[in-house]
Write a protein that holds these residues in place. Structure first.
Motif, PDB file in Angstrom:
ATOM      1  N   UNK A  52       0.867  -1.177   0.000  1.00  8.71           N
ATOM      2  CA  UNK A  52       0.000   0.000   0.000  1.00  8.71           C
ATOM      3  C   UNK A  52       0.901   1.222   0.000  1.00  8.71           C
ATOM      4  N   UNK A  53       0.329   2.350  -0.436  1.00 13.33           N
ATOM      5  CA  UNK A  53       1.071   3.610  -0.380  1.00 13.33           C
ATOM      6  C   UNK A  53       0.224   4.629   0.374  1.00 13.33           C
ATOM      7  N   UNK A  54       0.847   5.321   1.311  1.00 12.77           N
ATOM      8  CA  UNK A  54       0.170   6.374   2.060  1.00 12.77           C
ATOM      9  C   UNK A  54       0.609   7.733   1.527  1.00 12.77           C
ATOM     10  N   UNK A  55      -0.282   8.690   1.601  1.00 17.75           N
ATOM     11  CA  UNK A  55       0.040  10.043   1.145  1.00 17.75           C
ATOM     12  C   UNK A  55      -0.577  11.031   2.134  1.00 17.75           C
ATOM     13  N   UNK A  56       0.207  11.993   2.556  1.00 17.06           N
ATOM     14  CA  UNK A  56      -0.236  12.967   3.554  1.00 17.06           C
ATOM     15  C   UNK A  56      -0.692  14.265   2.903  1.00 17.06           C
ATOM     16  N   UNK A  57      -1.678  14.899   3.547  1.00 20.65           N
ATOM     17  CA  UNK A  57      -2.125  16.249   3.188  1.00 20.65           C
ATOM     18  C   UNK A  57      -2.539  16.376   1.722  1.00 20.65           C
ATOM     19  N   UNK A  58      -3.456  15.520   1.310  1.00 23.30           N
ATOM     20  CA  UNK A  58      -4.009  15.620  -0.035  1.00 23.30           C
ATOM     21  C   UNK A  58      -5.115  16.683  -0.047  1.00 23.30           C
ATOM     22  N   UNK A  59      -6.018  16.588   0.916  1.00 20.01           N
ATOM     23  CA  UNK A  59      -7.123  17.551   1.018  1.00 20.01           C
ATOM     24  C   UNK A  59      -6.801  18.694   1.971  1.00 20.01           C
ATOM     25  N   UNK A  60      -5.981  18.427   2.951  1.00 17.12           N
ATOM     26  CA  UNK A  60      -5.664  19.423   3.979  1.00 17.12           C
ATOM     27  C   UNK A  60      -4.265  19.999   3.765  1.00 17.12           C
ATOM     28  N   UNK A  61      -3.954  21.030   4.545  1.00 19.78           N
ATOM     29  CA  UNK A  61      -2.641  21.658   4.442  1.00 19.78           C
ATOM     30  C   UNK A  61      -2.266  22.235   5.804  1.00 19.78           C
ATOM     31  N   UNK A  62      -1.134  21.781   6.340  1.00 22.17           N
ATOM     32  CA  UNK A  62      -0.656  22.296   7.626  1.00 22.17           C
ATOM     33  C   UNK A  62       0.579  23.157   7.391  1.00 22.17           C
ATOM     34  N   UNK A  63       0.565  24.351   7.961  1.00 23.29           N
ATOM     35  CA  UNK A  63       1.685  25.273   7.835  1.00 23.29           C
ATOM     36  C   UNK A  63       2.578  25.145   9.061  1.00 23.29           C
ATOM     37  N   UNK A  64       3.787  24.603   8.890  1.00 25.30           N
ATOM     38  CA  UNK A  64       4.671  24.366  10.025  1.00 25.30           C
ATOM     39  C   UNK A  64       5.210  25.672  10.619  1.00 25.30           C
ATOM     40  N   UNK A  65       5.261  26.722   9.830  1.00 29.70           N
ATOM     41  CA  UNK A  65       5.769  28.002  10.343  1.00 29.70           C
ATOM     42  C   UNK A  65       4.740  28.697  11.222  1.00 29.70           C
ATOM     43  N   UNK A  66       3.501  28.747  10.746  1.00 31.50           N
ATOM     44  CA  UNK A  66       2.450  29.423  11.503  1.00 31.50           C
ATOM     45  C   UNK A  66       1.677  28.467  12.412  1.00 31.50           C
ATOM     46  N   UNK A  67       1.892  27.168  12.216  1.00 30.37           N
ATOM     47  CA  UNK A  67       1.203  26.118  12.969  1.00 30.37           C
ATOM     48  C   UNK A  67      -0.312  26.200  12.793  1.00 30.37           C
ATOM     49  N   UNK A  68      -0.725  26.497  11.567  1.00 34.39           N
ATOM     50  CA  UNK A  68      -2.141  26.604  11.259  1.00 34.39           C
ATOM     51  C   UNK A  68      -2.592  25.475  10.330  1.00 34.39           C
ATOM     52  N   UNK A  69      -3.824  25.008  10.582  1.00 35.05           N
ATOM     53  CA  UNK A  69      -4.437  23.977   9.757  1.00 35.05           C
ATOM     54  C   UNK A  69      -5.336  24.628   8.704  1.00 35.05           C
ATOM     55  N   UNK A  70      -5.476  23.977   7.560  1.00 29.34           N
ATOM     56  CA  UNK A  70      -6.361  24.518   6.536  1.00 29.34           C
ATOM     57  C   UNK A  70      -6.607  23.517   5.431  1.00 29.34           C
ATOM     58  N   UNK A  71      -7.226  23.976   4.342  1.00 27.41           N
ATOM     59  CA  UNK A  71      -7.509  23.132   3.183  1.00 27.41           C
ATOM     60  C   UNK A  71      -6.532  23.435   2.061  1.00 27.41           C
ATOM     61  N   UNK A  72      -6.170  22.409   1.334  1.00 26.97           N
ATOM     62  CA  UNK A  72      -5.289  22.586   0.191  1.00 26.97           C
ATOM     63  C   UNK A  72      -6.076  23.212  -0.975  1.00 26.97           C
ATOM     64  N   UNK A  73      -5.360  23.911  -1.828  1.00 26.92           N
ATOM     65  CA  UNK A  73      -5.955  24.497  -3.018  1.00 26.92           C
ATOM     66  C   UNK A  73      -6.727  23.421  -3.791  1.00 26.92           C
TER      67      UNK A  73
END
Length: 268
Positions: free
Chosen positions: A185-206
């Motif tokens: 199997x293959x796993x993939x992170x943050x396809x629909x979501x997007x985490x900003x490591x600098x601001x530590x904010x969660x959100x949705x990917x374009x």
């Protein structure tokens, strides 16, 4: 197609159908590197854990309550606090400042020996297989891109030594044509979501990026017969629901949790 791949390829759609038919919104995958009570881990298609936190007895219990249970390990880096850091500290190629870890040198024979020993000890506890992280380090833009050949060789050696066990590759979609024969199997992170490591904010990917990645993932399942696991990050129930809405049509198994991966997610 190997039987193990066929089983894992069919299982996600079956579980998702049952879950959504009942109106339940529960992760079909659990990824947690913190210590949990074995009895609390129930009803998942895939469970991915930190091996050192659990005894063989606990692993057996967890397996009885879930479909497949995997032990985490990195094939690209070693954390400064890891038990095997001392053995590999002289076989590293620089530091990942975000995670306080060091890039492994697969060209060194010692590295492969230590990694194989870690796998052996984890599987001896009864895990169904291994979740192999940091594979993207060996992709075209990764810090170890010049060790792509060594990575594929290592994956082949692992699968040859443990043919009955299962292995999940995390990320590095571009490598799947070369690695698909050795992973299940293959796993993939943050396809629909997007985490900003600098601001530590969660959100949705374009939206465009999301659709392009989803198309690529569907092509992988069709061409290479490798099932996909989607790992997403959220901090609120609202964001969780938006991510579910995006990934639900794919039929992929999924996990949505906090970025630290230390607990069973509980959104408010």
């Amino acid at each position: 197609m190997r039987l193990t791949k066929f089983f894992l390829f069919v299982l996600p759609s079956v579980l998702l159908t049952n879950l959504f038919a009942s109106g339940t919104k529960k992760n079909t995958v659990l990824v947690c590197y913190g210590k949990l009570k074995a009895e609390s881990i129930k009803g998942y298609g895939y469970v991915i854990l930190e091996a050192k936190h659990y005894t063989a007895v606990e692993v057996k219990q967890i397996k009885s309550q879930n479909e497949k249970v995997f032990a985490y390990m990195s094939l690209g880096e070693v954390n400064a606090h890891a038990a095997h850091y001392k053995a590999l500290k002289n076989h590293t190629l620089g530091k990942n400042e975000i995670w306080n870890s060091y890039y492994l040198n697969l060209k060194a024979e010692k590295t492969s020996t230590v990694l194989m020993d870690i796998i052996n000890k984890a599987l001896a506890k009864g895990y169904d297989g291994m979740f192999l992280d940091n594979i993207d380090n060996y992709s075209i833009y990764g810090p170890q891109k010049d060790q792509r050949k060594e990575l594929v060789t290592l994956l082949r050696n692992i699968k040859e030594k443990y043919p009955k066990n299962l292995f999940i590759q995390n990320a590095a979609l571009e490598l799947v044509p070369e690695t698909s024969a050795y992973i299940d199997a293959v796993a993939i992170e943050s396809v629909a979501s997007l985490y900003n490591f600098k601001t530590k904010q969660y959100g949705l990917r374009d939206a465009k990026q999301f659709e392009e990645t989803m198309t690529r993932l569907k092509n992988i399942t069709t061409t290479h017969k490798v099932p996909v696991i989607v790992i997403e990050y959220a901090d609120t129930q609202s964001l969780y629901n938006k991510i579910i809405e995006r990934i639900k049509p794919s039929g992929f198994q999924y996990f949505i949790g906090n970025i630290d991966l230390q607990r069973i997610p509980n959104f408010k």
